[in-house]
Design an enzyme around this catalytic site. Sequence first.
Site, PDB file in Angstrom:
ATOM      1  CB  SER A 146      -0.710   0.016   1.387  1.00  0.00           C
ATOM      2  OG  SER A 146      -1.585   1.287   1.402  1.00  0.00           O
ATOM      3  CE1 TYR A 159      -4.569  -2.021   4.877  1.00  0.00           C
ATOM      4  CE2 TYR A 159      -3.365  -0.099   4.368  1.00  0.00           C
ATOM      5  CZ  TYR A 159      -4.074  -1.252   4.075  1.00  0.00           C
ATOM      6  OH  TYR A 159      -4.363  -1.272   2.683  1.00  0.00           O
TER       7      TYR A 159
HETATM    8  P1  NAD Z   1     -11.662  -5.952  -0.556  1.00  0.00           P
HETATM    9  O1  NAD Z   1     -12.070  -6.034   0.746  1.00  0.00           O
HETATM   10  O2  NAD Z   1     -12.320  -5.669  -1.856  1.00  0.00           O
HETATM   11  O3  NAD Z   1     -10.814  -7.525  -0.727  1.00  0.00           O
HETATM   12  C1  NAD Z   1     -10.231  -8.120   0.187  1.00  0.00           C
HETATM   13  C2  NAD Z   1     -10.086  -9.849  -0.080  1.00  0.00           C
HETATM   14  O4  NAD Z   1      -9.716 -10.346   0.790  1.00  0.00           O
HETATM   15  C3  NAD Z   1     -11.513 -10.252  -0.269  1.00  0.00           C
HETATM   16  O5  NAD Z   1     -11.374 -11.194  -1.250  1.00  0.00           O
HETATM   17  C4  NAD Z   1     -11.840 -10.857   0.869  1.00  0.00           C
HETATM   18  O6  NAD Z   1     -12.582 -12.180   0.978  1.00  0.00           O
HETATM   19  C5  NAD Z   1     -10.504 -11.333   1.369  1.00  0.00           C
HETATM   20  N1  NAD Z   1     -10.101 -11.569   2.947  1.00  0.00           N
HETATM   21  C6  NAD Z   1     -10.046 -10.709   3.877  1.00  0.00           C
HETATM   22  N2  NAD Z   1      -9.711 -11.379   4.849  1.00  0.00           N
HETATM   23  C7  NAD Z   1      -9.595 -12.963   4.602  1.00  0.00           C
HETATM   24  C8  NAD Z   1      -9.227 -13.859   5.250  1.00  0.00           C
HETATM   25  N3  NAD Z   1      -8.970 -13.916   6.763  1.00  0.00           N
HETATM   26  N4  NAD Z   1      -8.748 -15.053   4.655  1.00  0.00           N
HETATM   27  C9  NAD Z   1      -8.905 -15.069   3.241  1.00  0.00           C
HETATM   28  N5  NAD Z   1      -9.274 -13.977   2.441  1.00  0.00           N
HETATM   29  C10 NAD Z   1      -9.658 -12.892   3.169  1.00  0.00           C
HETATM   30  O7  NAD Z   1     -10.248  -5.135  -0.369  1.00  0.00           O
HETATM   31  P2  NAD Z   1      -9.185  -4.502  -1.482  1.00  0.00           P
HETATM   32  O8  NAD Z   1      -9.082  -3.027  -1.227  1.00  0.00           O
HETATM   33  O9  NAD Z   1      -9.345  -5.167  -2.681  1.00  0.00           O
HETATM   34  O10 NAD Z   1      -7.821  -4.904  -0.829  1.00  0.00           O
HETATM   35  C11 NAD Z   1      -6.891  -5.975  -1.345  1.00  0.00           C
HETATM   36  C12 NAD Z   1      -5.759  -5.562  -0.787  1.00  0.00           C
HETATM   37  O11 NAD Z   1      -5.358  -4.342  -1.465  1.00  0.00           O
HETATM   38  C13 NAD Z   1      -5.364  -5.601   0.855  1.00  0.00           C
HETATM   39  O12 NAD Z   1      -4.288  -6.055   1.118  1.00  0.00           O
HETATM   40  C14 NAD Z   1      -5.392  -4.063   1.037  1.00  0.00           C
HETATM   41  O13 NAD Z   1      -4.601  -3.799   2.163  1.00  0.00           O
HETATM   42  C15 NAD Z   1      -4.628  -3.542  -0.385  1.00  0.00           C
HETATM   43  N6  NAD Z   1      -4.799  -2.060  -0.557  1.00  0.00           N
HETATM   44  C16 NAD Z   1      -6.142  -1.772  -0.768  1.00  0.00           C
HETATM   45  C17 NAD Z   1      -6.298  -0.208  -1.144  1.00  0.00           C
HETATM   46  C18 NAD Z   1      -7.680   0.608  -1.438  1.00  0.00           C
HETATM   47  O14 NAD Z   1      -7.622   1.498  -1.376  1.00  0.00           O
HETATM   48  N7  NAD Z   1      -8.516  -0.419  -1.705  1.00  0.00           N
HETATM   49  C19 NAD Z   1      -5.089   0.594  -1.172  1.00  0.00           C
HETATM   50  C20 NAD Z   1      -3.784  -0.121  -0.983  1.00  0.00           C
HETATM   51  C21 NAD Z   1      -3.571  -1.211  -0.504  1.00  0.00           C
END
Ligand code: NAD
Length: 264
Positions: A146, A159
């Site tokens: 991130s 986080y």
């Molecule tokens: P999201 O909530 O859309 O997706 C998260 C995914 O992780 C889902 O498929 C969920 O089922 C799965 N998940 C959650 N807990 C779990 C567990 N215990 N076991 C198995 N699967 C699990 O979130 P996202 O925004 O797509 O985030 C994905 C990654 O990107 C994360 O690591 C997040 O920190 C990172 N990220 C997101 C953003 C953003 O702005 N959305 C920015 C930077 C980084």
Amino acid sequence: MLKGKTALVTGSTSGIGLGIAKALAAQGANIVMNGFGDVDAPKAEIVAAGASYGVKVVHHKADMSKPSEIADMMAYAAAEFGQVDVLVNNAGIQHVARIENFPVDKWDAIIAINLSSAFHATRLALPAMQAANGGKGWGRIINVASAHGLVASAEKSAYVASKHAIVGLTKVTALENAKSGVTCNAICPGWVLTPLVQKQLDDRAKAGNMTMEAATTQLLSEKEPSLQFTTPEELGALAVFFCSPAGNNVRGVAWNMDGGWVAQ
Ligand code: NAD
């Protein structure tokens, strides 16, 4: 480009993981999905993305906070496809609170899911990647960190700690495999409009008695000079680049795709 290879993407039932899984399938990779919630609809999207290659898509429901379930998932992937060639450590969760109010169980869950799960999946994927290509090694490990892997924000202690740590894990993984065809890199997105961020927008709109549009403008303008969300499709394209021959000697980078967030 990835025909005949297998990509395992954790947390690929939604958001960024789903976008990356679709991008890898569109290059011909078979996909091992993981994550909670509805599986059928995201699976259909991945199958459609890889339709011209007839890619196979399976799902394993491992809870990424549980090392024994991660081991089951890796064994399942090997049984289905022989081995994992591309590992995308993407599953992640968020919780927002000041340190003195931060629930201990949320801290433990964030460290387990955002950080330790990547260690476990990586340690289990590496031996087959190192043995591939006649012992010269071939593999791609992509850690979804991130902008919070590079800079901090208040009220996101677990986080930010997990994301800085996964950038460190990325560098060590890259160094330990630097003489082989196994690379490891991190992707550092800024704001991406997924369920993880939608919850923060909902909370912001409620707390400030704002419209969703006003909350979105406020959220973006605090951090992201472009005032645009990064998209799962753009992040998928970066993952594809890391898997390409041009990525052969890209090792240990933490590549921000963040609308200028960390350039400030
Ligand atoms: P999201 O909530 O859309 O997706 C998260 C995914 O992780 C889902 O498929 C969920 O089922 C799965 N998940 C959650 N807990 C779990 C567990 N215990 N076991 C198995 N699967 C699990 O979130 P996202 O925004 O797509 O985030 C994905 C990654 O990107 C994360 O690591 C997040 O920190 C990172 N990220 C997101 C953003 C953003 O702005 N959305 C920015 C930077 C980084």
